[in-house]
Design a protein around this motif. Structure first.
Motif, PDB file in Angstrom:
ATOM      1  N   VAL A 183      -1.303 -13.377 -54.674  1.00  0.00           N
ATOM      2  CA  VAL A 183      -0.109 -12.715 -55.204  1.00  0.00           C
ATOM      3  C   VAL A 183       0.876 -13.748 -55.745  1.00  0.00           C
ATOM      4  CG1 VAL A 183       1.884 -11.284 -54.617  1.00  0.00           C
ATOM      5  CG2 VAL A 183      -0.378 -10.712 -53.708  1.00  0.00           C
ATOM      6  N   ARG A 184       1.067 -14.831 -55.018  1.00  0.00           N
ATOM      7  CA  ARG A 184       2.015 -15.856 -55.461  1.00  0.00           C
ATOM      8  C   ARG A 184       1.581 -16.463 -56.788  1.00  0.00           C
ATOM      9  NH1 ARG A 184       2.114 -18.431 -51.213  1.00  0.00           N
ATOM     10  NH2 ARG A 184       4.043 -17.636 -50.309  1.00  0.00           N
ATOM     11  N   GLU A 200      -0.219 -15.089 -59.221  1.00  0.00           N
ATOM     12  CA  GLU A 200       0.024 -14.135 -60.309  1.00  0.00           C
ATOM     13  C   GLU A 200       1.518 -14.006 -60.597  1.00  0.00           C
ATOM     14  OE1 GLU A 200      -0.885 -11.340 -63.321  1.00  0.00           O
ATOM     15  OE2 GLU A 200      -2.029 -12.918 -62.305  1.00  0.00           O
ATOM     16  N   CYS A 201       2.321 -13.932 -59.564  1.00  0.00           N
ATOM     17  CA  CYS A 201       3.762 -13.804 -59.754  1.00  0.00           C
ATOM     18  C   CYS A 201       4.357 -15.067 -60.368  1.00  0.00           C
ATOM     19  CB  CYS A 201       4.439 -13.481 -58.424  1.00  0.00           C
ATOM     20  SG  CYS A 201       4.188 -11.780 -57.869  1.00  0.00           S
ATOM     21  N   ASP A 202       3.875 -16.241 -59.972  1.00  0.00           N
ATOM     22  CA  ASP A 202       4.366 -17.484 -60.570  1.00  0.00           C
ATOM     23  C   ASP A 202       4.019 -17.539 -62.058  1.00  0.00           C
ATOM     24  OD1 ASP A 202       5.387 -18.298 -58.162  1.00  0.00           O
ATOM     25  OD2 ASP A 202       3.842 -19.802 -57.756  1.00  0.00           O
ATOM     26  N   TYR A 206      -1.728  -6.536 -63.480  1.00  0.00           N
ATOM     27  CA  TYR A 206      -0.305  -6.269 -63.311  1.00  0.00           C
ATOM     28  C   TYR A 206      -0.074  -4.954 -62.575  1.00  0.00           C
ATOM     29  CZ  TYR A 206       4.621  -5.690 -64.464  1.00  0.00           C
ATOM     30  OH  TYR A 206       5.971  -5.517 -64.372  1.00  0.00           O
ATOM     31  N   VAL A 226       1.710  -6.266 -59.294  1.00  0.00           N
ATOM     32  CA  VAL A 226       3.168  -6.264 -59.368  1.00  0.00           C
ATOM     33  C   VAL A 226       3.735  -4.855 -59.251  1.00  0.00           C
ATOM     34  CG1 VAL A 226       5.152  -6.947 -60.765  1.00  0.00           C
ATOM     35  CG2 VAL A 226       3.100  -8.366 -60.738  1.00  0.00           C
ATOM     36  N   VAL A 270       6.578 -10.382 -54.387  1.00  0.00           N
ATOM     37  CA  VAL A 270       6.812  -9.526 -55.561  1.00  0.00           C
ATOM     38  C   VAL A 270       8.306  -9.311 -55.757  1.00  0.00           C
ATOM     39  CG1 VAL A 270       6.433  -7.237 -56.557  1.00  0.00           C
ATOM     40  CG2 VAL A 270       4.563  -8.402 -55.372  1.00  0.00           C
ATOM     41  N   THR A 294      10.006 -12.302 -57.226  1.00  0.00           N
ATOM     42  CA  THR A 294       9.715 -12.425 -58.653  1.00  0.00           C
ATOM     43  C   THR A 294      10.590 -11.476 -59.454  1.00  0.00           C
ATOM     44  OG1 THR A 294       7.441 -13.036 -58.127  1.00  0.00           O
ATOM     45  CG2 THR A 294       7.892 -12.330 -60.389  1.00  0.00           C
ATOM     46  N   ARG A 295      10.736 -10.252 -58.975  1.00  0.00           N
ATOM     47  CA  ARG A 295      11.620  -9.307 -59.655  1.00  0.00           C
ATOM     48  C   ARG A 295      13.051  -9.842 -59.675  1.00  0.00           C
ATOM     49  NH1 ARG A 295       8.604  -4.557 -57.570  1.00  0.00           N
ATOM     50  NH2 ARG A 295       7.481  -3.726 -59.367  1.00  0.00           N
TER      51      ARG A 295
END
Length: 214
Positions: A65-66, A68-70, A106, A110, A124, A127-128
Motif C-alpha cells: 500500500v505504501r 502505491e500511495c508513494d 487504484y 486507494v 491511504v 496520502t489523501r
C-alpha cells in the motif's frame, strides 16, 4: 514449491520485487485476497523466504500500500517553479494520468477497502492528506483568499475528482483533455466560490416571501 528458480537479488532488490508483484496483483483482487503464497510463486521463491524480507503478512500489505500511495503522491507533485495556473494544471494532469493508467489498482487500493483496512487505512489517509495540502496550495497560488472551510472544500473536490477520474469514459479521442478541463472547472468554481454563502448572508439574503392578508 516455487514455479521457477529465483534469480539472485540483493535484499533491497528482492523486497522491491515482491512489493511490485503485490501491487500488480491488486489489479485482480482486493488487499484481503492478496495471497503471499501467490506472490512468492511469481517471484520464484518460497513463502518462508518472503517472510525473511517482511516481518508479517501485515507488514507486507503495508509495504504494498505504501509503495502505491508513494507513487500516486509523486505523480501529483508539480514543479514548484511553475506559475500558478500551470501548477494547478500540472497537479490535475498528474492525477488524471496516474489514475487512468492504473484504474484497477487504484480502485482496489486507494478507493476500495484498503482505505479503511486495519493494515493500511492510515497510509491511504496520509496520502489523501498530502493531496489535500496540494489543493490548498493550488488555491493559495491562484491568489484566492483564505477560508475556514478550505480543508473541507479541498476534501470535497478530491472526492469529486476521484469519482470522475476513476469512472470517466476513455473511448473518445479527446476524453483525457475533456476530463482535465472538467476537473479544472470544478477546482476553480468550488474553491473560488467557497465563501459566497457567507458573503450573501453578510449582505442579507432575502428570506421567504410572505403574503399579506386582505
Amino acid at each position: 514449491m516455487p514455479e521457477k528458480r529465483a534469480a539472485r537479488l540483493r535484499p533491497e532488490e528482492r523486497r522491491a520485487q515482491l512489493v511490485a508483484i503485490g501491487v500488480d496483483m491488486l489489479a485482480d483482487c482486493s488487499l484481503d485476497e492478496l495471497s503471499t503464497d501467490a506472490v512468492a510463486r511469481r517471484a520464484g521463491i518460497s513463502r518462508g523466504l518472503l517472510f525473511h524480507y517482511f516481518d508479517s503478512k501485515r507488514d507486507f500489505y503495508r509495504s504494498v500500500v505504501r509503495q502505491e500511495c508513494d507513487d500516486f503522491a509523486a505523480a501529483t507533485a508539480p514543479d514548484a517553479s511553475l506559475d500558478p495556473v500551470a501548477w494547478m494544471r500540472a497537479f490535475i494532469a498528474g492525477l488524471v494520468a496516474y489514475v487512468t493508467g492504473r484504474r484497477k489498482v487504484y480502485r482496489a487500493l486507494v478507493r476500495g477497502a484498503a482505505g479503511s483496512h486495519p493494515a493500511a487505512g492510515d497510509i491511504v489517509e496520509a496520502t489523501r492528506a498530502t493531496l489535500v495540502r496540494r489543493i490548498v496550495e493550488g488555491r493559495r497560488r491562484l491568489g484566492m483568499e483564505p477560508s475556514p472551510r478550505l480543508t473541507l472544500a479541498a476534501r470535497a473536490w478530491l472526492a469529486f475528482a476521484e469519482e470522475a477520474v476513476s469512472g470517466w469514459p476513455l473511448d473518445e479521442p479527446d476524453a483525457l483533455d475533456e476530463l482535465r478541463a472538467f476537473l479544472e472547472t470544478g477546482f476553480v468554481r468550488l474553491l473560488g466560490d467557497l465563501d459566497r454563502p457567507a458573503a450573501l448572508a453578510d449582505r442579507g439574503a432575502p428570506g421567504p416571501a410572505h403574503s399579506s392578508a386582505n
